[in-house]
Design an enzyme around this catalytic site. Structure first.
Site, short mmCIF file in Angstrom:
data_model
loop_
_atom_site.label_atom_id
_atom_site.label_comp_id
_atom_site.label_asym_id
_atom_site.label_seq_id
_atom_site.Cartn_x
_atom_site.Cartn_y
_atom_site.Cartn_z
N SER A 118 -12.57 -2.39 -9.38
CA SER A 118 -12.64 -1.37 -10.02
C SER A 118 -13.95 -0.90 -10.83
O SER A 118 -14.66 -2.01 -11.29
CB SER A 118 -11.69 -1.58 -11.35
OG SER A 118 -11.61 -0.87 -12.41
N THR A 144 -4.42 1.11 -13.04
CA THR A 144 -4.55 1.58 -11.57
C THR A 144 -3.84 1.15 -10.38
O THR A 144 -2.94 0.47 -10.90
CB THR A 144 -6.21 1.35 -11.27
OG1 THR A 144 -6.66 2.07 -10.16
CG2 THR A 144 -6.44 -0.24 -11.04
N LYS A 178 0.64 2.64 -11.46
CA LYS A 178 0.74 3.57 -12.49
C LYS A 178 2.35 3.89 -12.57
O LYS A 178 2.79 4.39 -13.86
CB LYS A 178 0.26 4.83 -12.05
CG LYS A 178 -1.36 4.66 -12.03
CD LYS A 178 -2.29 5.75 -11.46
CE LYS A 178 -3.58 5.70 -11.22
NZ LYS A 178 -4.38 6.75 -10.79
N ASN A 222 -1.70 6.30 -16.62
CA ASN A 222 -3.21 5.42 -16.30
C ASN A 222 -3.73 5.13 -17.52
O ASN A 222 -4.86 4.57 -17.37
CB ASN A 222 -3.99 6.44 -15.29
CG ASN A 222 -4.68 7.77 -16.21
OD1 ASN A 222 -4.20 7.82 -17.26
ND2 ASN A 222 -5.76 8.06 -15.71
N GLY A 232 -3.05 17.29 0.57
CA GLY A 232 -2.41 16.00 0.13
C GLY A 232 -1.21 16.45 -0.90
O GLY A 232 -1.05 17.47 -1.53
N ALA A 233 -0.33 15.73 -0.77
CA ALA A 233 0.86 15.80 -1.73
C ALA A 233 1.23 14.61 -2.42
O ALA A 233 2.33 14.32 -2.76
CB ALA A 233 1.90 16.70 -0.75
N GLY A 238 -16.29 13.21 -5.91
CA GLY A 238 -15.21 12.61 -6.73
C GLY A 238 -15.48 11.64 -7.86
O GLY A 238 -14.67 11.57 -8.66
P1 ATR Z 1 -2.20 8.96 -4.35
O1 ATR Z 1 -1.34 8.54 -5.43
O2 ATR Z 1 -3.57 8.20 -4.39
O3 ATR Z 1 -2.46 10.21 -4.10
P2 ATR Z 1 -0.23 8.64 -2.23
O4 ATR Z 1 0.70 9.02 -2.91
O5 ATR Z 1 -0.14 7.60 -1.28
O6 ATR Z 1 -1.80 8.47 -2.95
O7 ATR Z 1 -0.57 9.82 -1.47
C1 ATR Z 1 -1.76 10.04 -0.42
C2 ATR Z 1 -1.83 11.34 0.28
O8 ATR Z 1 -3.05 11.46 1.13
C3 ATR Z 1 -0.70 11.94 0.84
O9 ATR Z 1 -0.55 13.20 0.87
C4 ATR Z 1 -0.88 11.36 2.44
O10 ATR Z 1 0.09 12.22 3.38
P3 ATR Z 1 1.50 12.01 3.60
O11 ATR Z 1 2.28 12.63 2.59
O12 ATR Z 1 1.60 12.59 4.89
O13 ATR Z 1 1.63 10.32 3.77
C5 ATR Z 1 -2.29 11.67 2.45
N1 ATR Z 1 -2.99 10.90 3.37
C6 ATR Z 1 -3.27 9.61 3.49
N2 ATR Z 1 -4.00 9.23 4.72
C7 ATR Z 1 -3.72 10.31 5.53
C8 ATR Z 1 -3.92 10.36 6.73
N3 ATR Z 1 -4.77 9.33 7.50
N4 ATR Z 1 -3.93 11.49 7.48
C9 ATR Z 1 -3.38 12.72 6.80
N5 ATR Z 1 -2.85 12.39 5.66
C10 ATR Z 1 -3.12 11.17 4.81
#
Ligand code: ATR
Length: 279
Positions: free
Chosen positions: A14, A61, A65, A86, A127-128, A239
């Site tokens: 961290s 972290t 969370k 957080n 991402g989602a 970032g």
């Molecule tokens: P955070 O809370 O940090 O956002 P998370 O909830 O695990 O972490 O979400 C990670 C995101 O990165 C998700 O959208 C994940 O896609 P999936 O929903 O399909 O799992 C995406 N992600 C992580 N590694 C990936 C990879 N190698 N290829 C495509 N998407 C990835």
């Protein structure tokens, strides 16, 4: 002495102590901000007992969370929307929780690109997960009109649509060209491009040349995805700024001073990231 800390599991990497201890010194506050490794099964207990501990508050972290959110009775609307906390603080002896990830992203963007206007634009978020949710919520609060989501797992896009409504919709990676032409902001919220992770392979040649391209990854400071965007002339946002700006409100809640994110602080943390990168 009032102390604060960051809890996580593991916590060794961290960078929050560097940020907060820099501010404590800068503002002449006699305190210290520590790292505290807390095992998943001990998170609730740590938080519930905060008022009787040596700490007046903490950051939370990965991976705590969600557990922190569930342990805290008094959360605000933003934390409830995300189901994640957080930042933990005491108010009249009561443990309270909020989430500053979304505001950290917006403040970082406004700091680096002060004239960039989010009102009524269309954004694309890659991402989602939890980070995507924080950023989508904050973008909608700032007046972004529509947000297309690109994600490997389609069900998670559906969940975001249910939560945020019709302004949020799926953008398929295969057919993203038209969407990229008309978007004003493109944000990677996944870990793709982070050291040790696969890189983000999205093609962005058709991207609107004025679109701002942001990445929440800061190890490396500039991902290959951002470098590609910069080389084709798009404005970019790394970032690290989000990490710095998400820390501001916690410090203010604990110590009563709203700290400033400066170029000097950015350089301090960036040089630490670069050194770790070379090892
Ligand atoms: P955070 O809370 O940090 O956002 P998370 O909830 O695990 O972490 O979400 C990670 C995101 O990165 C998700 O959208 C994940 O896609 P999936 O929903 O399909 O799992 C995406 N992600 C992580 N590694 C990936 C990879 N190698 N290829 C495509 N998407 C990835």
């Amino acid at each position: 002495m009032k102390k604060a800390c960051v809890i996580g599991w593991p916590i060794a990497h961290s960078r929050s102590p560097l940020i907060h201890n820099y501010w404590l010194k800068k503002y002449g506050i006699d305190s210290v901000y520590e790292k505290k490794a807390v095992e998943p099964e001990s998170v609730a207990q740590f938080i519930v007992n905060l008022a009787s501990s040596e700490f007046i508050g903490c950051n939370v972290t990965i991976p705590h969370k969600g557990a922190a959110f569930r342990a805290i009775a008094k959360t605000d609307e933003i934390a409830r929307r995300l189901g994640a906390v957080n930042t933990v603080y005491l108010k009249g002896g009561v443990v309270c929780g909020t989430n500053t990830d979304g505001e950290g992203f917006i403040a970082s963007l406004q700091y680096a690109h002060p004239s960039f206007d989010l009102k009524n634009i269309t954004a694309i978020v890659i991402g989602a997960g939890g980070a995507a949710k924080a950023i989508i919520g904050a973008l909608l609060d700032e007046g972004v009109e529509k947000i297309g989501i690109i994600n490997r797992t389609r069900e998670r896009i559906h969940d975001l649509q249910v939560q945020f409504g019709s302004g949020v919709y799926e953008t398929s990676e295969a057919n993203s060209d038209t969407a990229l032409k008309s978007c004003g902001l493109l944000v990677n919220t996944t870990s793709q491009g982070m050291e040790g992770q696969p890189s983000l392979e999205l093609e962005i040649q058709s991207l609107n040349p004025d679109a701002l391209v942001a990445d929440i990854v800061y190890t490396p400071l500039e991902t290959a995805f951002l470098a590609k965007a910069r080389q084709q002339g798009n404005p970019v946002l790394g970032g690290l700024g989000m990490l710095l700006h998400q820390a501001v409100r916690g410090f203010e809640l604990w110590f009563g001073v709203r700290p400033e994110v400066t170029a000097e602080l950015y350089e301090l943390i960036a040089s630490g990231v670069q050194k770790a990168h070379k090892q």
